[in-house]
Design an enzyme around this catalytic site. Structure first.
Site, mmCIF file in Angstrom:
data_model
loop_
_atom_site.group_PDB
_atom_site.id
_atom_site.type_symbol
_atom_site.label_atom_id
_atom_site.label_comp_id
_atom_site.label_asym_id
_atom_site.label_seq_id
_atom_site.Cartn_x
_atom_site.Cartn_y
_atom_site.Cartn_z
ATOM 1 N N SER A 1 16.810 109.012 106.819
ATOM 2 C CA SER A 1 16.955 108.196 108.025
ATOM 3 C C SER A 1 18.281 107.181 108.429
ATOM 4 C CB SER A 1 15.721 107.582 108.387
ATOM 5 O OG SER A 1 15.360 106.966 109.648
ATOM 6 N N HIS A 2 17.779 105.982 108.392
ATOM 7 C CA HIS A 2 18.656 104.984 108.600
ATOM 8 C C HIS A 2 19.279 104.291 107.509
ATOM 9 C CE1 HIS A 2 14.540 103.592 107.855
ATOM 10 N NE2 HIS A 2 14.945 102.534 107.340
ATOM 11 N N ASP B 1 19.659 109.921 111.349
ATOM 12 C CA ASP B 1 18.930 111.202 111.652
ATOM 13 C C ASP B 1 18.542 111.428 113.208
ATOM 14 O OD1 ASP B 1 16.854 109.390 111.224
ATOM 15 O OD2 ASP B 1 15.496 111.009 110.692
ATOM 16 N N ARG C 1 12.360 109.475 99.573
ATOM 17 C CA ARG C 1 13.777 109.128 99.770
ATOM 18 C C ARG C 1 14.289 108.446 98.376
ATOM 19 N NH1 ARG C 1 13.855 105.965 105.704
ATOM 20 N NH2 ARG C 1 13.016 107.647 106.519
ATOM 21 N N ASP D 1 16.492 109.580 115.167
ATOM 22 C CA ASP D 1 15.251 109.392 115.765
ATOM 23 C C ASP D 1 15.000 107.964 116.291
ATOM 24 O OD1 ASP D 1 14.886 108.221 113.488
ATOM 25 O OD2 ASP D 1 13.180 109.543 112.767
ATOM 26 N N ARG D 2 15.716 106.920 115.834
ATOM 27 C CA ARG D 2 15.935 105.663 116.430
ATOM 28 C C ARG D 2 16.680 105.251 117.600
ATOM 29 N NH1 ARG D 2 14.699 101.476 111.357
ATOM 30 N NH2 ARG D 2 13.120 102.588 110.469
ATOM 31 N N ARG E 1 8.557 92.624 104.942
ATOM 32 C CA ARG E 1 8.773 92.480 106.542
ATOM 33 C C ARG E 1 7.677 91.532 107.248
ATOM 34 N NH1 ARG E 1 12.187 96.672 106.930
ATOM 35 N NH2 ARG E 1 11.855 98.744 106.340
ATOM 36 N N LYS F 1 9.689 110.291 116.680
ATOM 37 C CA LYS F 1 10.516 109.518 117.797
ATOM 38 C C LYS F 1 11.794 110.173 118.149
ATOM 39 C CE LYS F 1 11.643 106.385 114.044
ATOM 40 N NZ LYS F 1 10.632 106.009 113.025
ATOM 41 N N ASP G 1 20.242 106.166 114.642
ATOM 42 C CA ASP G 1 20.380 106.109 113.464
ATOM 43 C C ASP G 1 20.987 107.334 112.616
ATOM 44 O OD1 ASP G 1 18.101 107.410 113.884
ATOM 45 O OD2 ASP G 1 17.241 106.693 112.003
ATOM 46 N N LYS H 1 11.974 115.362 103.896
ATOM 47 C CA LYS H 1 10.504 115.151 104.306
ATOM 48 C C LYS H 1 10.084 116.720 104.902
ATOM 49 C CE LYS H 1 10.959 113.452 108.920
ATOM 50 N NZ LYS H 1 10.693 112.362 109.806
#
Ligand code: G1P
Ligand code: ZN
Length: 541
Positions: free
Chosen positions: A111-112, A277, A20, A279-280, A494, A374, A275, A124
């Site tokens: 993604s997000h 893509d 990314r 998956d979330r 995090r 996911k 999200d 990816k």
């Protein structure tokens, strides 16, 4: 076919989920091409192979798809199956890889992360099992980026991706498929569409926020067309190159519109967001937010109600920072429960080996062995199936769950865009302290264990070190600290916080209050606020 000479470009190391970078970085001469060639080289070449290709529709998706198709052809691939307009959600791509028994797939997404010319892009590779490439493979790709001298590309006109059709480019077959159809058919095999349809027919209301990203068309087809949710139940349903300026990360901070509706008067019965893509997922009921860790536990406890899972689960798995709520379910149901490092790729071996059928992460990711990613909409459908079968509200299901299993209070605090040196020094100091922590008392609680998490994959024996610092207290509370592997600006720290509560009288507390002492203990030990100069987290989930 042209062979273009090139030189290695620094920094093409895939992170938690592919490579990314800022979109403009990806658009630099040779940048995408170098990486795609390194993907093909890293998997032992593309000759004679079949790949799935698609992305979440963000800025540069279409141009990148054309480049990747021309490079696949020039590298001797036999067949590329591509979503119409170059679109595929990550779960749909994973499904198509498996359904068509291809050699893998390339997914264009960050993604997000926000999209647009000034935002992020990503690429990816997923393996033939439909799951993200393991570290051994991404390392081989990265290795290749550091030595690359040339890439192969066909000189050709753009392929027409607007229509579902077959064509050919330099001997390579190209199949443009409807991005939604096969995925929707798979969902029909897993869930009781009749029961959910009946629930909608009885007036059940849903708001599904696609955040101007890839799940709009999937949500419209499945929720509105096939299940009969009211027209307009899917909001922000048109995928836009910049996601309409939204940050397509389904959490209470970024999906605040949905939160406002769900906490307002006349809230629908069920709210969900996905999200960039697809998956979330985030799941919300009227005035109740379901933490992803709790969601995973609820799905584990109720999966047998959905037709694809009536035989029960093989086992469950969660990423290490995810709360132990699902462990409690597994214990009661007598299921094996595995703990893995952050990132979906670690679940693949467990699923391929038949050890688990349900997996989840605290980062709004849940899924099962129907694919190897996911799956946001899958989780939404699973919840709908459970609500339809149990004839209960979201809040009733959640409270009932806590009564049976106790409540693992949970929260994640993200400190974003931190200076990388500051973040790395903080982690290094923390690692240095770990040996001394056990036995100490901090904020009135005794530390039982402290380590830097190492994962031993029970299937292939591989070892992954430095997967997050864990500090565990007597009684099951803990905090975990790790640096994000998906960000593109500075470092993101995090901090994951958890405390187990078994007294029903305390179940209704605000998690931030229940976790207050753990938050203070983490600050005493790691000093994130002191070191970053931030007074609190940028995002709290
Ligand atoms: C984040 C999440 C992780 C997830 C990944 C890809 O990675 O924390 O659970 O698998 O995105 O969606 P991180 O930025 O923490 O490395
Ligand atoms: Zn995603």
């Amino acid at each position: 076919m042209t062979t273009v000479s090139t030189t290695p470009i620094d920094g093409q190391k895939p992170g938690t989920s592919g490579l990314r970078k800022k979109t403009r970085v990806f658009m630099q001469p040779h940048y995408l091409e170098n990486f795609v060639q390194s993907i093909f080289d890293g998997i032992g070449g593309a000759q004679g192979k079949t790949f799935v290709l698609g992305g979440d529709g963000r800025y540069f998706n279409t141009q990148a798809a054309q480049v990747i198709i021309r490079m696949a052809a020039a590298n001797g691939a036999a067949h590329v199956i591509v979503g119409r307009d170059g679109l595929l959600s990550t779960p749909a791509a994973s499904h198509l890889i498996r359904l068509n028994k291809t050699d893998g797939g390339i997914i264009m997404s960050a993604s997000h992360n926000p999209g647009g010319e000034e935002e992020d892009f990503g690429v990816k590779f997923n393996m033939s099992n439909g799951g993200p490439a393991p570290e051994s493979v991404t390392n081989a790709m990265f290795e290749r980026t550091t030595t690359i001298t040339a890439y192969h590309i066909e000189e050709a006109q753009d392929v027409d991706l607007h229509r579902v059709a077959e064509s050919e480019l330099a001997g390579m077959k190209i199949t443009v498929v409807d991005p939604v159809a096969d995925y929707a058919a798979l969902m029909e095999t897993l869930f009781d569409f009749d029961a959910i349809r009946a629930m909608f027919a009885n007036g059940f209301r849903i708001r599904f926020d696609a955040m101007c990203a890839i799940t709009g068309p999937y949500g419209q087809e499945i929720l509105e067309n096939r299940l009969g949710a009211a027209a307009g139940s899917v909001v922000n349903g048109t995928p836009l190159p910049d996601f309409g300026g939204m940050h397509p990360d389904p959490n209470p901070t970024w999906a605040h519109d949905l939160m406002d509706v769900m906490n307002g008067d006349d809230a629908p019965d069920f709210g969900a967001a996905s999200d960039g893509d697809g998956d979330r997922n985030m799941v919300v009921g009227p005035n109740i937010y379901i933490s992803p860790s709790d969601s995973l536990a609820v799905l584990a406890a109720n999966a047998h109600l959905a037709k694809g899972y009536t035989k029960g689960l093989k086992g469950v798995a969660r990423s290490m920072p995810t709360s132990a709520a699902v462990d409690r379910v597994a214990e009661k149901l007598g299921l094996d429960c595995f703990e893995t490092p952050t990132g979906w790729k670690f679940f693949g071996n467990l699923m391929d080996d038949g050890r688990v059928s349900l997996c989840g992460e605290e980062s709004f990711g849940t899924g099962s062995d129907h694919i190897r990613e996911k799956d946001g909409l899958w989780a939404v459908l699973m919840w709908l199936n459970i609500l339809a079968k149990r004839e209960m509200s979201v809040a009733e299901v959640m409270h009932d769950h806590w009564q049976s299993f106790g409540r693992n209070f949970y929260s994640r605090h993200d400190y974003e865009a931190v200076d990388s040196d500051t973040a790395n020094a903080m982690i290094a100091d923390l690692r240095g302290k770990l040996g001394d922590l056990p036995g100490q008392t901090v904020q009135g609680h005794r530390i039982a264990m402290a380590d830097d998490y190492t994962y031993h994959d029970p299937v292939d024996g591989s070892v992954s070190k430095h997967q997050g610092v864990r500090v565990m207290f007597d009684g099951g509370a803990r905090f975990v600290i790790r640096l994000s592997g998906t960000g593109t600006t500075g470092a993101t720290i995090r901090l994951y916080l958890e405390a187990l509560e078994t007294d029903p009288a305390a179940f209704d507390q605000d998690p931030q209050v229940a976790l207050d002492w753990v938050i203070r203990a983490a600050e005493d030990i790691a000093g994130i606020r002191t070191r970053t100069g931030k007074s609190g987290p940028d995002v709290t989930t």
